[in-house]
Design a protein around this motif. Structure first.
Motif, PDB file in Angstrom:
ATOM      1  N   ILE A  69      -1.711   1.242  -5.491  1.00  0.00           N
ATOM      2  CA  ILE A  69      -1.942   0.108  -4.602  1.00  0.00           C
ATOM      3  C   ILE A  69      -2.370   0.667  -3.256  1.00  0.00           C
ATOM      4  CG2 ILE A  69      -0.936  -1.906  -3.454  1.00  0.00           C
ATOM      5  CD1 ILE A  69      -1.121  -2.199  -6.511  1.00  0.00           C
ATOM      6  N   GLY A  70      -3.561   0.274  -2.824  1.00  0.00           N
ATOM      7  CA  GLY A  70      -4.094   0.740  -1.546  1.00  0.00           C
ATOM      8  C   GLY A  70      -4.570  -0.432  -0.714  1.00  0.00           C
ATOM      9  N   CYS A  71      -4.731  -0.192   0.561  1.00  0.00           N
ATOM     10  CA  CYS A  71      -5.186  -1.251   1.465  1.00  0.00           C
ATOM     11  C   CYS A  71      -6.710  -1.309   1.504  1.00  0.00           C
ATOM     12  CB  CYS A  71      -4.589  -1.050   2.856  1.00  0.00           C
ATOM     13  SG  CYS A  71      -4.937   0.544   3.611  1.00  0.00           S
ATOM     14  N   CYS A  72      -7.221  -2.461   1.899  1.00  0.00           N
ATOM     15  CA  CYS A  72      -8.659  -2.724   1.915  1.00  0.00           C
ATOM     16  C   CYS A  72      -9.354  -2.024   3.084  1.00  0.00           C
ATOM     17  CB  CYS A  72      -8.894  -4.229   1.996  1.00  0.00           C
ATOM     18  SG  CYS A  72      -8.435  -4.948   3.594  1.00  0.00           S
ATOM     19  N   ASP A  73     -10.666  -2.111   3.100  1.00  0.00           N
ATOM     20  CA  ASP A  73     -11.461  -1.483   4.157  1.00  0.00           C
ATOM     21  C   ASP A  73     -11.337  -2.195   5.500  1.00  0.00           C
ATOM     22  OD1 ASP A  73     -14.270  -0.246   2.183  1.00  0.00           O
ATOM     23  OD2 ASP A  73     -12.254   0.517   2.466  1.00  0.00           O
ATOM     24  N   ARG A  97      -5.410  -3.738  -2.769  1.00  0.00           N
ATOM     25  CA  ARG A  97      -6.253  -3.520  -3.943  1.00  0.00           C
ATOM     26  C   ARG A  97      -5.490  -2.642  -4.927  1.00  0.00           C
ATOM     27  NH1 ARG A  97      -8.263  -7.278  -1.481  1.00  0.00           N
ATOM     28  NH2 ARG A  97      -9.994  -7.047  -0.072  1.00  0.00           N
ATOM     29  N   LYS A  98      -5.694  -2.891  -6.231  1.00  0.00           N
ATOM     30  CA  LYS A  98      -5.034  -2.090  -7.260  1.00  0.00           C
ATOM     31  C   LYS A  98      -6.054  -1.310  -8.066  1.00  0.00           C
ATOM     32  CE  LYS A  98      -3.156  -3.654 -11.224  1.00  0.00           C
ATOM     33  NZ  LYS A  98      -2.180  -4.223 -12.183  1.00  0.00           N
ATOM     34  N   CYS A  99      -5.833  -0.008  -8.220  1.00  0.00           N
ATOM     35  CA  CYS A  99      -6.675   0.848  -9.048  1.00  0.00           C
ATOM     36  C   CYS A  99      -6.425   0.502 -10.508  1.00  0.00           C
ATOM     37  CB  CYS A  99      -6.339   2.316  -8.779  1.00  0.00           C
ATOM     38  SG  CYS A  99      -7.189   3.464  -9.888  1.00  0.00           S
ATOM     39  N   LEU A 100      -7.484   0.262 -11.263  1.00  0.00           N
ATOM     40  CA  LEU A 100      -7.340  -0.098 -12.663  1.00  0.00           C
ATOM     41  C   LEU A 100      -7.287   1.108 -13.585  1.00  0.00           C
ATOM     42  CD1 LEU A 100      -9.424  -3.383 -12.914  1.00  0.00           C
ATOM     43  CD2 LEU A 100      -6.972  -3.061 -12.551  1.00  0.00           C
ATOM     44  N   CYS A 126       0.841  -1.197   0.000  1.00  0.00           N
ATOM     45  CA  CYS A 126       0.000   0.000   0.000  1.00  0.00           C
ATOM     46  C   CYS A 126       0.878   1.251   0.000  1.00  0.00           C
ATOM     47  CB  CYS A 126      -0.903  -0.009   1.236  1.00  0.00           C
ATOM     48  SG  CYS A 126      -1.874   1.501   1.450  1.00  0.00           S
ATOM     49  N   GLU A 127       0.646   2.093  -0.968  1.00  0.00           N
ATOM     50  CA  GLU A 127       1.456   3.302  -1.146  1.00  0.00           C
ATOM     51  C   GLU A 127       1.492   4.174   0.111  1.00  0.00           C
ATOM     52  OE1 GLU A 127       1.203   7.000  -4.271  1.00  0.00           O
ATOM     53  OE2 GLU A 127       0.814   4.986  -5.042  1.00  0.00           O
ATOM     54  N   ARG A 150      -7.655   2.151   5.116  1.00  0.00           N
ATOM     55  CA  ARG A 150      -8.682   2.098   4.066  1.00  0.00           C
ATOM     56  C   ARG A 150      -8.280   2.936   2.850  1.00  0.00           C
ATOM     57  NH1 ARG A 150     -14.295   2.295   7.574  1.00  0.00           N
ATOM     58  NH2 ARG A 150     -13.826   0.420   8.777  1.00  0.00           N
ATOM     59  N   HIS A 151      -7.046   2.790   2.418  1.00  0.00           N
ATOM     60  CA  HIS A 151      -6.503   3.674   1.387  1.00  0.00           C
ATOM     61  C   HIS A 151      -7.046   3.431  -0.021  1.00  0.00           C
ATOM     62  CE1 HIS A 151      -3.287   4.258   4.549  1.00  0.00           C
ATOM     63  NE2 HIS A 151      -3.831   5.445   4.376  1.00  0.00           N
ATOM     64  N   ALA A 152      -7.509   2.222  -0.335  1.00  0.00           N
ATOM     65  CA  ALA A 152      -8.097   1.992  -1.659  1.00  0.00           C
ATOM     66  C   ALA A 152      -9.392   2.799  -1.807  1.00  0.00           C
ATOM     67  CB  ALA A 152      -8.348   0.507  -1.884  1.00  0.00           C
ATOM     68  N   THR A 153     -10.234   2.774  -0.790  1.00  0.00           N
ATOM     69  CA  THR A 153     -11.473   3.555  -0.831  1.00  0.00           C
ATOM     70  C   THR A 153     -11.174   5.046  -0.808  1.00  0.00           C
ATOM     71  OG1 THR A 153     -12.767   1.794   0.188  1.00  0.00           O
ATOM     72  CG2 THR A 153     -13.654   4.012   0.377  1.00  0.00           C
ATOM     73  N   ALA A 154     -10.197   5.448  -0.010  1.00  0.00           N
ATOM     74  CA  ALA A 154      -9.809   6.872   0.042  1.00  0.00           C
ATOM     75  C   ALA A 154      -9.324   7.338  -1.327  1.00  0.00           C
ATOM     76  CB  ALA A 154      -8.728   7.087   1.095  1.00  0.00           C
TER      77      ALA A 154
END
Length: 107
Positions: free
Chosen positions: A65-69, A57-60, A43-44, A74-78
């Motif tokens: 690369i962010g972490c899950c909820d 999780r990876k943004c397409l 996670c970045e 919760r960086h992917a959602t952020a």
């Protein structure tokens, strides 16, 4: 877990007589890329802060690369909320699912 098409970019594709809409794939998933991960080691934001994550999780859109909820950050959602990039995929070994934040669909 929902099925995914071999090539989801084919908007008119049909697999076994079912259309994309029948398979849990929304319009955002049809137009996704497979960008290189910006921080393949994790996670970045967590790496920068020295914190831990649960799943990645990876943004397409951009490869973030962010972490899950389930992770504290919760960086992917952020990332979705800040950038508006709608689709992520699991960045865990052996997992191929995708999630659209806009349509709240698993594909």
């Amino acid at each position: 877990m929902a099925e995914t098409l071999p090539n989801p970019r084919q908007a008119g594709a049909v697999l076994a007589g079912r259309s994309i809409g029948d398979m849990g794939i929304c319009e955002h998933m049809v137009n996704t890329a497979e960008p290189e991960p910006r921080t393949p080691e994790g996670c970045e934001e967590c790496l920068r802060a020295g914190t831990r994550w649960v799943h990645l999780r990876k943004c397409l859109d951009c490869g973030h690369i962010g972490c899950c909820d389930s992770s504290p950050g919760r960086h992917a959602t952020a990332h979705f909320k800040e950038e508006g990039h709608p689709v992520i995929r699991s960045y865990e070994p052996g997992e191929e699912w995708r999630w659209c934040f806009v349509d709240q669909r698993l594909g």
